[in-house]
Design a protein around this motif. Structure first.
Motif, PDB file in Angstrom:
ATOM      1  N   ILE A   1       1.949  17.029 -24.623  1.00 34.92           N
ATOM      2  CA  ILE A   1       2.056  18.218 -23.768  1.00 34.92           C
ATOM      3  C   ILE A   1       3.418  18.890 -23.961  1.00 34.92           C
ATOM      4  CG2 ILE A   1       2.177  19.037 -21.377  1.00 34.92           C
ATOM      5  CD1 ILE A   1       0.170  16.777 -20.673  1.00 34.92           C
ATOM      6  N   GLU A   2       4.464  18.106 -23.939  1.00 34.15           N
ATOM      7  CA  GLU A   2       5.817  18.665 -24.060  1.00 34.15           C
ATOM      8  C   GLU A   2       6.033  19.332 -25.417  1.00 34.15           C
ATOM      9  OE1 GLU A   2      10.178  17.462 -22.454  1.00 34.15           O
ATOM     10  OE2 GLU A   2       8.978  15.854 -23.341  1.00 34.15           O
ATOM     11  N   ALA A   3       5.525  18.739 -26.485  1.00 32.90           N
ATOM     12  CA  ALA A   3       5.644  19.365 -27.814  1.00 32.90           C
ATOM     13  C   ALA A   3       4.871  20.684 -27.851  1.00 32.90           C
ATOM     14  CB  ALA A   3       5.126  18.417 -28.894  1.00 32.90           C
ATOM     15  N   PHE A   4       3.688  20.709 -27.242  1.00 34.60           N
ATOM     16  CA  PHE A   4       2.899  21.938 -27.179  1.00 34.60           C
ATOM     17  C   PHE A   4       3.664  23.020 -26.426  1.00 34.60           C
ATOM     18  CE2 PHE A   4      -0.085  24.771 -25.083  1.00 34.60           C
ATOM     19  CZ  PHE A   4      -0.888  25.175 -26.134  1.00 34.60           C
ATOM     20  N   LEU A   5       4.201  22.687 -25.249  1.00 33.15           N
ATOM     21  CA  LEU A   5       4.936  23.672 -24.452  1.00 33.15           C
ATOM     22  C   LEU A   5       6.220  24.116 -25.137  1.00 33.15           C
ATOM     23  CD1 LEU A   5       4.377  22.192 -20.882  1.00 33.15           C
ATOM     24  CD2 LEU A   5       3.157  24.104 -21.978  1.00 33.15           C
ATOM     25  N   ASP A   6       6.906  23.187 -25.809  1.00 27.78           N
ATOM     26  CA  ASP A   6       8.104  23.562 -26.583  1.00 27.78           C
ATOM     27  C   ASP A   6       7.751  24.555 -27.686  1.00 27.78           C
ATOM     28  OD1 ASP A   6       9.941  22.044 -25.135  1.00 27.78           O
ATOM     29  OD2 ASP A   6       9.777  20.298 -26.470  1.00 27.78           O
ATOM     30  N   SER A   7       6.637  24.324 -28.363  1.00 31.96           N
ATOM     31  CA  SER A   7       6.194  25.239 -29.426  1.00 31.96           C
ATOM     32  C   SER A   7       5.909  26.622 -28.861  1.00 31.96           C
ATOM     33  CB  SER A   7       4.955  24.700 -30.130  1.00 31.96           C
ATOM     34  OG  SER A   7       5.256  23.521 -30.823  1.00 31.96           O
ATOM     35  N   ARG A   8       5.259  26.691 -27.686  1.00 29.67           N
ATOM     36  CA  ARG A   8       4.963  27.994 -27.065  1.00 29.67           C
ATOM     37  C   ARG A   8       6.252  28.680 -26.597  1.00 29.67           C
ATOM     38  NH1 ARG A   8       1.522  25.922 -29.099  1.00 29.67           N
ATOM     39  NH2 ARG A   8       2.513  27.191 -30.683  1.00 29.67           N
ATOM     40  N   ALA A   9       7.223  27.907 -26.174  1.00 26.54           N
ATOM     41  CA  ALA A   9       8.513  28.499 -25.788  1.00 26.54           C
ATOM     42  C   ALA A   9       9.210  29.076 -27.015  1.00 26.54           C
ATOM     43  CB  ALA A   9       9.398  27.450 -25.114  1.00 26.54           C
ATOM     44  N   ASN A  10       9.084  28.384 -28.145  1.00 20.28           N
ATOM     45  CA  ASN A  10       9.737  28.857 -29.379  1.00 20.28           C
ATOM     46  C   ASN A  10       9.056  30.075 -29.979  1.00 20.28           C
ATOM     47  OD1 ASN A  10      11.735  26.920 -29.284  1.00 20.28           O
ATOM     48  ND2 ASN A  10      10.561  25.447 -30.478  1.00 20.28           N
TER      49      ASN A  10
END
Length: 189
Positions: A62-71
């Motif tokens: 989940i955190e990697a997915f959200l980090d990718s969307r933030a980037n």
């Protein structure tokens, strides 16, 4: 468009807030006038506060997915728990107007629904709700003129486009994690 991973939030930590796009003009005599902004289907975006109590591995996904969307600053597709519906009823088509009768349908004007005409010769597909006469009847517009009637299954997926405004991760004990996230519905072409 990215889709949120198939990890379900904890039901006890689920909350939904509506945030209608409106402006209020107040006059000195106490009279007020309310104006909704945006297209009909975009006037009431939802904000979800979600808690995921998951394994450390799932929290990393989940955190990697959200980090990718933030980037990449991109929205993502998310289906909130228990937000979709599937109901059956009847329909009648006269010209291009299709009227559905579905008991307590709970569908709003401007919402997109999938119609599966199980009898009759109407064409299945996705339709935008044109009007809702009451809690049991709504209409949409067909692509071709015809006269039909029969049974219909109405499905609203509940999926929408969201951005995650913020999230917090805590690790209460070994191999368990808790993510608190805020998802805000957005409307994009």
């Amino acid at each position: 468009m990215a889709t949120f991973p198939s990890i379900t939030p904890t039901y006890a930590g689920f909350s939904k807030r509506s945030n209608p796009n409106k402006r209020v003009i107040r006059f000195m005599d106490g009279y007020e006038h309310r104006i909704l902004f945006a297209l009909a289907s975009h006037q009431n975006p939802k904000i979800y506060s979600l808690i995921f109590e998951v394994t450390e591995t799932e929290s990393d996904v989940i955190e990697a997915f959200l980090d990718s969307r933030a980037n990449d600053q991109a929205s993502f597709t998310f289906t909130p728990s228990a937000e979709g519906i599937s109901k059956t009823g009847t329909y009648s088509q006269s010209g291009t107007t299709v009227t559905m009768t579905v008991t307590n349908h709970g569908i709003a004007i401007g919402e997109t629904v999938t119609l599966d005409f199980t009898t009759g010769s109407a064409t299945d597909g996705s339709f935008i709700i044109a009007s809702a006469a009451d809690q049991n009847t709504f209409t949409t517009t067909a692509a071709a003129s015809a006269t039909n009637s029969g049974n219909v299954t109405v499905t609203v997926s509940g999926a929408g486009q969201y951005v995650c405004e913020s999230w917090t991760k805590t690790i209460p004990y070994n191999n368990r994690a808790k993510l608190s996230c805020t998802f805000r519905e957005v409307f994009e072409p």
